[in-house]
Write a protein that holds these residues in place. Structure first.
Motif, PDB file in Angstrom:
ATOM      1  N   ILE A   1      -2.957   1.587  -2.334  1.00 13.23           N
ATOM      2  CA  ILE A   1      -3.824   0.791  -1.485  1.00 13.23           C
ATOM      3  C   ILE A   1      -4.609  -0.249  -2.577  1.00 13.23           C
ATOM      4  O   ILE A   1      -5.313  -1.259  -2.527  1.00 13.23           O
ATOM      5  CB  ILE A   1      -5.035   1.513  -0.458  1.00 13.23           C
ATOM      6  CG1 ILE A   1      -5.413   0.479   0.181  1.00 13.23           C
ATOM      7  CG2 ILE A   1      -5.878   2.203  -1.204  1.00 13.23           C
ATOM      8  CD1 ILE A   1      -4.548  -0.226   1.501  1.00 13.23           C
ATOM      9  N   GLU A   2      -4.879   0.644  -3.671  1.00 10.08           N
ATOM     10  CA  GLU A   2      -5.764  -0.192  -5.053  1.00 10.08           C
ATOM     11  C   GLU A   2      -5.123  -1.308  -5.633  1.00 10.08           C
ATOM     12  O   GLU A   2      -5.425  -2.155  -6.602  1.00 10.08           O
ATOM     13  CB  GLU A   2      -6.240   0.971  -5.995  1.00 10.08           C
ATOM     14  CG  GLU A   2      -4.878   1.530  -6.509  1.00 10.08           C
ATOM     15  CD  GLU A   2      -4.421   2.860  -5.881  1.00 10.08           C
ATOM     16  OE1 GLU A   2      -3.911   3.432  -6.896  1.00 10.08           O
ATOM     17  OE2 GLU A   2      -4.327   2.827  -4.666  1.00 10.08           O
TER      18      GLU A   2
ATOM     19  N   VAL B   1      -9.103  -3.391   0.008  1.00 11.84           N
ATOM     20  CA  VAL B   1      -8.025  -4.714   0.117  1.00 11.84           C
ATOM     21  C   VAL B   1      -8.628  -6.124   0.330  1.00 11.84           C
ATOM     22  O   VAL B   1      -8.344  -6.858  -0.143  1.00 11.84           O
ATOM     23  CB  VAL B   1      -7.228  -4.273   1.686  1.00 11.84           C
ATOM     24  CG1 VAL B   1      -6.251  -5.644   1.779  1.00 11.84           C
ATOM     25  CG2 VAL B   1      -6.286  -3.115   1.399  1.00 11.84           C
TER      26      VAL B   1
ATOM     27  N   ALA C   1       0.760  -1.167  -0.166  1.00  9.59           N
ATOM     28  CA  ALA C   1       0.113   0.054  -0.082  1.00  9.59           C
ATOM     29  C   ALA C   1       1.104   1.407  -0.105  1.00  9.59           C
ATOM     30  O   ALA C   1       0.614   2.226  -0.775  1.00  9.59           O
ATOM     31  CB  ALA C   1      -0.976   0.054   1.148  1.00  9.59           C
TER      32      ALA C   1
ATOM     33  N   GLU D   1     -10.438   1.974   2.515  1.00 14.91           N
ATOM     34  CA  GLU D   1      -9.315   1.260   1.974  1.00 14.91           C
ATOM     35  C   GLU D   1      -9.370  -0.185   2.512  1.00 14.91           C
ATOM     36  O   GLU D   1      -8.961  -1.148   1.870  1.00 14.91           O
ATOM     37  CB  GLU D   1      -7.946   1.933   3.079  1.00 14.91           C
ATOM     38  CG  GLU D   1      -7.522   3.232   2.407  1.00 14.91           C
ATOM     39  CD  GLU D   1      -6.746   3.973   3.215  1.00 14.91           C
ATOM     40  OE1 GLU D   1      -5.736   4.859   2.692  1.00 14.91           O
ATOM     41  OE2 GLU D   1      -6.843   3.858   4.544  1.00 14.91           O
TER      42      GLU D   1
ATOM     43  N   LEU E   1      -6.281   1.886   8.814  1.00 21.89           N
ATOM     44  CA  LEU E   1      -6.782   1.916   7.500  1.00 21.89           C
ATOM     45  C   LEU E   1      -8.064   2.190   7.569  1.00 21.89           C
ATOM     46  O   LEU E   1      -8.694   1.924   8.468  1.00 21.89           O
ATOM     47  CB  LEU E   1      -6.577   0.591   6.645  1.00 21.89           C
ATOM     48  CG  LEU E   1      -5.177   0.114   6.401  1.00 21.89           C
ATOM     49  CD1 LEU E   1      -5.344  -1.124   5.553  1.00 21.89           C
ATOM     50  CD2 LEU E   1      -4.672   1.436   5.259  1.00 21.89           C
TER      51      LEU E   1
END
Length: 342
Positions: free
Chosen positions: A277-278, A321, A272, A317, A313
């Protein structure tokens, strides 16, 4: 927090090889998928208890000889395993689980309170030298990703782990492997670079017109294992729009093994911070060797969610994930199918 948890790599129990050393194609009874008290780490009751809403189930084929006999056995095994997935749901967990071909199917199953199961392939070995088999796997079974290799080179590409033979066979992808990736793109089958050599992985990023991903790998900067991705590979994933699904395999999380849920989360956070994070998600490799302290089976999946919440997070987020990123990638592959049809 209500989150759709998607585990991107779980094996189904199966005999490895025949006495002749060929991939075993004889079916194993899958009735224990319906049991809470079962040896396998993933069952539907365990998923329900742990809050695991979706899982990619892998038809795994061990690497064997690159000859007609080996390839035919591997192809028979892949078909038998995919058939078994269909029968398993219909016979043992109807109403509690659903086989899903699209991201929309996964969401609808979750909304209906069912565990979504997505058929996938581990190892391109069963394709032999026939790229058209990709279309069959996608149309007949709804296969949504395939690892190019397993432990050993095949006709498509070089593997990260070679148990016998030369260090390289193709210098990455073979010409056939590039053709197969084209077919995978055309049929909505994601290119999975877990188990692939570094050269294979980097060439797959360049070749694929859909972002590639690693369905069950970890970070090499934190654990120097050949199955893990180094920083250059992570950067290439980001550039392609791809994804790495951190996996609950102790030797990939910590040198020498013994990885814990804390180690797992550190790998997630490393990705991340480096590429965003994507570009990171989760996988267990349950029933394929996976399982760590804190996440030993599907019934403990809620421990992972809690551990992610404790990192700081935010809700968006964590949703990304735990499953949002994987769904987005499936949708990217589905968009490519439509492009190829126009």
């Amino acid at each position: 927090m209500s989150v759709l948890m998607i585990d991107s790599h779980i094996d189904i129990p199966w005999e490895e090889k025949t006495e002749e050393g060929l991939p075993c194609w004889q079916k194993r009874d899958q009735a224990d998928i319906a049991l809470r008290e079962a040896e396998r780490r993933f069952t539907i009751p365990k998923a329900e208890v742990g809050g695991l809403g979706a899982a990619c189930l892998a038809a795994y084929t061990p690497q064997a000889a690159l000859d007609d006999v080996g390839h035919e056995a591997a192809w028979r095994r892949a078909g038998a395993m995919l058939d078994a997935m269909e029968e398993m749901v219909a016979l043992h967990v109807s109403g509690r689980a659903a086989l899903c071909r699209t991201a929309r199917d996964v969401r609808q199953a979750a909304e209906a309170g069912k565990v979504a199961l997505v058929p996938v392939m581990e190892n391109g070995y069963p394709l032999a030298d026939d790229p058209a088999r990709i279309g069959h796997l996608a149309r007949r079974y709804g296969v949504r990703y395939m690892t190019l290799t397993h432990n050993g080179h095949n006709l498509l590409a070089d593997s990260a782990v070679v148990r016998q033979g030369p260090e390289e066979a193709h210098g990455g992808l073979s010409a056939l492997g590039r053709e197969v990736i084209g077919e995978m793109n055309r049929h909505g089958v994601l290119v999975d670079v877990s188990h692939a050599s570094r050269k294979t992985m980097m060439q797959a990023v360049e070749t694929s017109t859909v972002p590639v991903f690693a369905s069950h790998s970890c970070v090499r900067a934190l654990c120097d294992h050949p199955r893990n991705l180094d920083d250059g590979q992570l950067d290439a994933l980001k550039a392609s729009g791809g994804l790495i699904q951190i996996t609950a395999m102790g030797p990939f999380l910590r040198r020498g093994g013994g990885g814990t849920l804390r180690d797992f989360v550190e790998h997630v956070l490393y990705v991340a911070r480096r590429i965003g994070i994507e570009h990171v998600g989760i996988s267990s490799d349950f029933d394929g060797g996976g399982g760590i302290e804190g996440w030993q089976d599907a019934s403990e999946t809620h421990h992972l969610l809690k551990a992610l919440e404790q990192t700081g997070l935010d809700e968006h987020e964590i949703r990304a994930v735990c499953g949002g990123n994987m769904l987005r990638l499936l949708e990217k592959a589905e968009e490519k199918i439509l492009e190829c049809q126009t």
